[in-house]
Design a protein around this motif. Structure first.
Motif: not given
Lengths: 328, 472, 176, 493
Positions: B352-356, B358-359, B364-368, B443-444
């Motif tokens: 929770a809150g990972l988005h803020s 560490s975007p 990366l998590l979402m793409m993976a 990550a990029g």
């Protein structure tokens, strides 16, 4: 068919002879040991039964046979009964592959002077000696007593550990002889005994062999000061006798093996083969008794350290050197 | 000697990497030195593997076959090792004085896997497989607290041992009925002999050992426990490199039997059970690593779909998919390791809150995860498309339909993770994760590659096709 | 039936029976002993099939080393009296089902393949030298891998052993 | 089918414009809301301009695929980047351009997570544009999924009522659809034996056996039908509409649902005409049920957005009915309806969105007399409602007219039912308008500002489009005709 039956009869005779001589020698080895130890300790030793106590072994045998055979109530009966037999049996069986002399020609038939010449004889010796562990370990466990158990555990650990240098020290011998067969190994020493080229292996082998036989200075499984009598504390009568017998047969077997692997076996000038073998066995046995009378017992950690940190590496180095020399 | 050149990557891994860490493990512990050395050596190892791409040759009395297929997988394995070591920067799950041994074991495991992908004698293969398994058992047991690590390792070991017993039994049957364990000879013998029950049983049981590595039904039970119980980088390694090697071996073994319908059916059943069980169980998981484990199980099911097509296209697609699994699973574990404070496990809610905070990690998590679910235009979609096309070409249309519905199920739990990362408010405000520049860069690169390779897959596909062409 | 076949079936029966007894004993030492008997019979089987070297190795390695260590551990642990509580029914059922499936499969396999396998195994007395040559020429990579395997296993064992030693030491200190 | 390759890649330019917008926004600082909105407006404006240009520049006399561009992508699999536009896709492109531009302008007041919002919208729209112009099955599917996935975050982050539930439900439903489409595509590609994803190549008569066509069409019908809101697979749609933020609702109802119908048309009907013929009765039945069901469920709603949501189900039913008639009129009507409904519903959502933003309620019972306090907002809503009813001289009138003419010929019963349902819908739409815009003015809404000029621009554009095509339907009609005539003429039966 006739051939087969004849072979079978010869086999039986050979086995009977070896068995008889071994047992006889074992009992007199006890006498020799008692006498010699006594002399080393400036005592007389057995001297009542017969001349020089020569009948003492027979008296002992009668005593053991007639004693009550006690099985502790809490013991694991079948295993308790089985264990001594394992010790004696494995020691006796090892002798089956030891050649005692040149082939004998009788009625136009060549009779090898060995009970069984198999091509993996050396491995069989190891197999049997590793089976001997069971006698000790199970005997100690089945007695269901603290001292016996500790003795059994010590025995198992010690024997398993020392099997390693024992085996490794013989690898150069096999490399030199190109065979596992004891007959071939003896034949390979026709020119010179291996002790001359493999002194290190000889030393390792003798030390490990003594540890295998659980004799002083390696007798921790039965260290009487701490453990009563160790793994055979609870045994009495002929079952104890079997352990006892096993030990002395073992001494002879080790003597035979030392002579086969390093001292040229039955080979030697002037005397017939069996006589040479007998002499060599006797010398080894006497040395072992001498050591027993001289050296103190090791501590257990010293025992293990010596095995793993001294003997095993030394044996490995020895193998490498031997291989190197052979390749060159 | 040409022969030894072909063995180059393995030699390097064994003597340089392994030797250095064997020495390090005898010296006093120094985690920093270990990490830096490991990174540098593993990077060189990757370079050597890439340089060895076009090596060919038969070694060790023809028990070892170096060809494009094996070299491509070796590159993936070297990459997997490098990435796994990258995650070991702090390695808080393992005592400092075990770090050198950890790298040693990772190296040896990679070496074993490299041998697995090249071994063409089934006996050599078996021993290599065991070596890799044992390295992993020990690695898993390094996790602190010790009792937990050891318990997991023992459980892992017990299942592994039974799987390898099954495999050995299968090998015995194969040997008994064919008189050889050499892959090339088997290749000529097996297609004709596949009608005989003992042969097909033998091959299936042999595959059982690989099923264990790939966590396929019925040897999948270990995965969640081991992922959960192992240190995070170790779990990452198990999820990535270990899978890649298992895929390679599975391809080689199945390719031995030619196109056998009976075997394909058996594999189809296993595939369906594996992916359905994996996906359904993943839904209820709270621990991120457990969820990833079940998702790995499901991915194994998809992999099987490509393999059971038993066509070059199928094998090529599976090869491609191996890379997909490697990269995507690594991406997930990369995020996990960075999020996990003190090397502990991460629950899905912890994101929770990972988005803020560490975007880039959230992205990366979402793409993976989307890529794992096979959403275009990611590399995951291309992989699935290739797999499914190969399967439909052989008429396994219903299987593909089932697989697609599994994909939908899997999306549900992937979305739960994304939901946690992007939408859930953390119970208390989290400090921003301070990622080193190289972490952000990695990550990029991962995000870019996931998308770019999805959009321009042609070179990778061509490589995969070339790789399986040598399988014959 | 030749004498070899007779011996074969005899040994096979011994192996089966002793292994079956081994897995059903509650007394661990007894179980170990029956396992030893089973290994022994296997070794004899090897001998019968013309592989004396394997036979000896089987005895030395399995009987002489592995089982001794088993026994050693069992004795060290001072095996607690086995509880008479039967295993959970679910587990029993599961095990029994697996066993039955296996049994059925094997029976089917036996009847489906006929009395002889298609590839006759020619019995040959393998001399140790021949065996060694075969092993080290054809499979030396495998042997090297196996040696690495042992190294790894050693690391693992050291790790586990270390754990145990530490815990006992800690426990003793706590008691003080 | 004639193909005219483009001198300048206009179609790619549309996509590129979206991608540039996306990338630019991604690299802008999150705090610069105004700049982000400006970039969005400019990029979306470019897409709108290009799509209008294409609509006008299309050579209707030549027909066929125009502005085509083609690059081999993965030769070994037969995948090529192949875009082209025809009489079916151009109205859709125009629609997307309009809705996109107006949606961006509508969200001018957004303040939370602005950067991500517009980035996701750009991603979504790129997918939509791509799908409408793709002539390659692979890319078509890729665009399809690309357009679906931003929806999850768009609804779950910026949505309102039960947003997380709605987002999850929507995503899973639509993905279940794609779980049918992808196997369908693979099935066709493999069975054709051509190893190509090129739709033109696969379209050749005789490529597929009747059975293959029936099977594949069913997969496509269900798969795309979920997105098109076909009853009974529509349940995600009203929930999603209600939960989504205004611009997303506009894009969602205005464009995204059209993707479904367009997919059935482009993939299902073009590739599997026999399957279309075979399943047409089922399509007609489901469409009619959808029309009637949408109307009657809509009647019972108390939430303004739910009303529009269910009316969308009903209107998309009309599209389905048109497609199921297997006639030129039906096809024309269906495509026209897709366009008209897109614009109309976008207007509807944007006006309702405005009302919701100001009054903070969507409940019909709580609203009333809005025409007093915010007359402009009310008038946009009334216009949208009238268009929804199908009042003459508004775009949807012509569309519905054509569909019903065709339906009466082919399915008299269904046609009658649908018309009756429409009459009922007129009643309830008027009732809604009456409840919200008229009646006694509520004091608490009296002080609320009316639509400002800036916020009015998008609504005016939408209204203009509705009225323009209402007065000049032939603009659209002749365009669609260029595609529907060859399609029906080239069919195998």
């Amino acid at each position: 068919m006739i051939n087969w039956i004849a072979g079978f009869i010869v086999l039986l005779i050979k086995s009977g002879l070896v068995l008889g001589i071994l047992l006889l020698l074992a009992s007199y080895l006890v006498w020799v040991e008692r006498k010699l130890l006594a002399r080393l300790q400036v005592r007389l030793g057995p001297n009542r039964a017969g001349k020089f106590g020569l009948l003492q072994p027979i008296a002992d045998a009668i005593k053991l046979l007639t004693k009550e055979d006690i099985v502790p109530a809490a013991a694991d009966r079948p295993i308790f009964l089985l264990a001594p037999a394992v010790v004696a049996l494995t020691a006796l069986l090892m002798f089956a592959v030891v050649p005692v002399g040149r082939d004998l020609v009788l009625f136009g038939r060549s009779i090898p002077m060995v009970i069984s010449d198999i091509n993996v004889a050396l491995l069989m010796v190891f197999a049997l000696s590793s089976l001997g562990v069971y006698g000790v370990a199970l005997g100690g466990w089945a007695s269901n007593s603290k001292f016996a158990l500790i003795g059994g555990i010590r025995g198992a650990a010690q024997m398993v550990s020392y099997e390693l240098p024992l085996g490794l020290s013989l690898v150069p011998v096999v490399m030199l002889a190109h065979s596992f067969s004891l007959v071939d190994i003896v034949n390979a020493q026709a020119a010179y005994p291996f002790i001359l080229v493999q002194p290190l292996a000889f030393a390792i082998f003798v030390i490990s062999a003594m540890a295998e036989s659980k004799r002083i200075p390696f007798d921790l499984p039965e260290a009487e000061n701490e453990l009563g009598a160790g793994f055979h504390t609870e045994y009495s009568g002929m079952r104890f006798g079997l352990f006892f017998l096993g030990e002395y047969v073992h001494v002879q077997v080790l003597g035979a093996l030392v002579s086969v692997f390093f001292l040229g076996g039955w080979r030697g000038p002037w005397l017939p083969g069996p006589a040479w073998l007998f002499v060599k066995i006797t010398i080894v046995a006497l040395i072992m008794i001498w050591v027993r009378g001289t050296l103190p017992r090791l501590r257990y950690d010293q025992l293990m350290a010596m095995c793993w940190k001294v003997l095993v590496p030394a044996a490995l180095v020895n193998i490498v050197i031997t291989g190197f020399v052979i390749l060159i | 000697m040409v022969g030894w050149t072909a063995f180059g990557p393995e030699l390097y891994t064994c003597f340089v990497l392994g030797g250095v860490f064997l020495v390090f493990s005898l010296l006093p512990a120094n985690p920093r030195r270990d990490y830096v050395t490991a990174m540098a050596l593993a990077a060189v190892g990757l370079g050597i593997s890439i340089a060895g791409l076009h090596l060919t040759g038969d070694l060790f009395a023809d028990t070892y076959h170096v060809d494009l297929f094996s070299q491509i997988f070796k590159i993936m394995l070297a990459l997997g090792l490098l990435l796994a070591i990258y995650l070991c920067e702090h390695l808080r799950g393992i005592a400092p004085r075990r770090h050198a041994e950890t790298y040693l074991l990772l190296t040896v495991c990679t070496l074993a896997m490299m041998m697995m992908v090249s071994a063409v004698n089934l006996l050599t293969l078996y021993v290599a497989l065991e070596l890799s398994s044992y390295s992993l058992y020990v690695l898993v047991s390094f996790r602190q607290p010790r009792t937990g690590g050891v318990r997991t390792a023992v459980r892992y070991f017990l299942i592994g041992a039974s799987a390898s017993a099954v495999m050995l039994f299968g090998l015995a049957l194969l040997y008994g009925s064919c008189g050889t364990l050499d892959a090339a000879t088997l290749m000529t013998l097996l297609p004709a002999a596949m009608g005989r029950p003992e042969v097909i049983t033998g091959l299936t049981l042999t595959l059982g050992g690989i099923f264990f590595k790939l966590a396929l039904f019925p040897f999948h039970f270990w995965a969640p426990d081991v992922y959960e119980g192992a240190a995070n980088p170790v779990a990452a390694y198990i999820a990535t490199a270990s899978k890649v090697a298992a895929i390679a071996v599975l391809i080689r073994l199945v390719a031995l039997g030619g196109q056998n319908v009976l075997l394909a059916r058996a594999l189809a059943v296993i595939a369906v059970i594996t992916m359905t069980a994996g996906n359904l169980t993943a839904i209820v998981q709270q621990d991120l690593k457990r969820m990833l484990a079940y998702s790995s199980i499901a991915q194994g099911g998809y992999v099987l779909i490509g393999i059971l097509s038993m066509t070059p296209a199928g094998y090529a697609s599976t090869t491609f998919y191996a890379l997909v699994v490697l990269l995507l699973k690594f991406s997930c574990f990369f995020v996990l390791v960075k999020v996990a404070a003190g090397g502990r496990n991460v629950a899905i809610d912890d994101l929770a809150g990972l988005h803020s905070s560490s975007p880039i990690l959230a992205l990366l998590l979402m793409m993976a995860l989307f890529a794992l679910a096979g959403i275009p235009p990611t590399i995951g979609f291309t992989g699935k498309l290739l797999l499914f096309t190969a399967a439909v070409q052989r008429g396994y249309f219903v299987l593909v339909l089932i697989a697609m519905f599994n994909v939908v199920i899997s999306l549900y739990y992937y979305l739960r993770v994304i939901h946690a990362a992007y939408l859930r408010k953390p119970p208390r405000a989290l400090p921003a994760l301070n990622l080193a520049l190289r972490d952000r860069l990695l990550a990029g690169v991962l995000v870019t590659f996931t998308v770019a390779a999805g959009i321009f897959p042609a070179p990778l596909i061509a490589l995969a096709e070339a790789a399986v062409r040598v399988l014959g | 039936m030749t004498i070899y076949a007779l011996l074969f079936y005899l040994l096979a029966a011994v192996i089966l029976v002793s292994t079956a007894i081994a897995v059903t004993r509650r007394n661990l030492v007894h179980a170990a002993i029956f396992l030893v008997a089973s290994f022994f019979a296997s070794a004899l089987l090897f001998y019968l099939l013309g592989a004396p070297l394997l036979a000896m190795l089987e005895i030395i390695v399995y009987v002489g080393a592995i089982m001794v260590l088993f026994l050693f551990v069992i004795m060290m642990l001072k095996e607690k009296p086995a509880s008479n509580r039967p295993a959970a029914r679910g587990r029993k059922l599961w095990t029994a089902t697996l066993g039955l499936i296996y049994l059925l499969a094997v029976i089917l396999l036996v009847f489906a393949t006929g009395p002889r396998g298609q590839t006759p195994l020619t019995p040959a007395v393998a001399s140790p030298a021949a065996f060694g040559r075969y092993l080290f020429q054809g499979h030396w990579l495998g042997i090297e891998i196996a040696s690495l395997l042992l190294l790894i296993a050693l690391i693992g064992v050291l790790h586990l052993g270390h754990t145990a030693a530490r815990r006992t030491a800690a426990g003793i200190e706590e008691e003080k | 089918m004639p193909i005219a390759y483009a001198g300048f890649p206009f179609l790619s330019a549309i996509l590129l414009s979206c991608v540039i917008g996306l990338v630019t926004i991604l690299f802008m600082p999150a705090a610069q809301h105004r700049r982000i909105k400006m970039v969005s407006a400019v990029c979306s404006g470019i897409t709108l301009v290009i799509s209008i240009y294409l609509f006008l520049a299309y050579d209707k006399s030549a027909g066929g695929l125009q502005f085509a561009e083609r690059i081999a992508w993965v030769p070994s699999l037969g995948i090529s980047y192949f875009n082209a536009a025809d009489g079916f896709s151009l109205p859709m492109l125009l629609l997307t351009g309009i809705v996109f531009f107006t949606a961006v302008l509508t969200m001018w007041e957004l303040e939370t997570r602005v950067k991500e919002f517009f980035a996701l919208v750009f991603l979504l729209v790129a997918g939509v544009f791509g799908l409408f112009m793709a002539q390659d099955l692979f890319f078509l599917f890729v665009w399809f999924d690309v357009s679906l996935f931003p929806m999850y975050l768009l609804i779950a982050v910026w949505g309102s009522t039960r947003k997380e539930y709605a987002a999850m439900k929507l995503t899973l439903y639509l993905l279940a659809g794609s779980a049918l489409i992808l196997p369908g595509i693979i099935y066709l590609v493999v069975k054709s034996g051509l190893s190509t994803f090129d739709m033109l190549a696969l379209m050749q008569p005789g490529t597929f056996t009747p059975f293959q066509q029936k099977l594949a069409f069913l997969l496509f019908f269900i798969g795309f039908g979920i997105l098109a809101g076909v009853w009974p697979l529509h349940t995600w749609s009203p929930v999603g509409h209600v939960a989504a933020p205004t611009a997303v609702s506009m894009i969602h109802a205005g464009v995204l649902m059209k993707i479904g119908a367009f997919g059935i048309l482009r993939v299902g009907i073009y590739l599997c005409p026999l399957g279309w013929q075979y399943w047409a009765p089922l399509m007609a039945l489901l469409a009619t049920v959808g029309i009637v069901y949408g109307v009657f469920v809509g009647l019972a709603q108390t939430d303004l957005k739910y009303v529009i949501g269910y009316s969308s189900v009903s209107h998309m039913g009309i599209v389905g009915l048109g497609l199921s008639t297997l006639t030129i009129d039906g096809l024309n009507g269906a495509v026209f309806q897709m366009f008209a409904h897109g614009v109309m519903t976008a207007l509807f959502f944007s006006s309702v969105g405005y009302i919701y933003d100001r009054t903070h309620t969507k409940a019909i019972a709580e609203l009333g007399g809005l025409s007093h306090s915010m007359p402009r907002a009310a008038s946009f809503m009334i216009l949208a409602a009238l268009a929804g009813i199908g009042v003459p001289c508004l775009a949807s009138f012509w569309a519905e007219l054509m569909v019903f003419i065709a339906a009466f010929k082919v399915y008299p019963l269904y046609g009658t039912l649908a018309v009756c349902a429409l009459v009922v819908s007129a009643l309830f739409m008027l009732r809604v308008v009456q409840r919200t815009c008229y009646g006694p003015p509520r004091s608490r809404y009296a002080q609320l500002p009316d639509v400002s000029f800036k916020l009015g621009i998008p609504r005016i554009i939408l209204a203009t489009v509705i009225i323009t095509f209402g007065f000049f339907p032939s603009l659209m009609y002749t365009m669609i005709q260029t595609a529907s005539l060859p399609l029906m003429g080239g069919l195998p039966w």
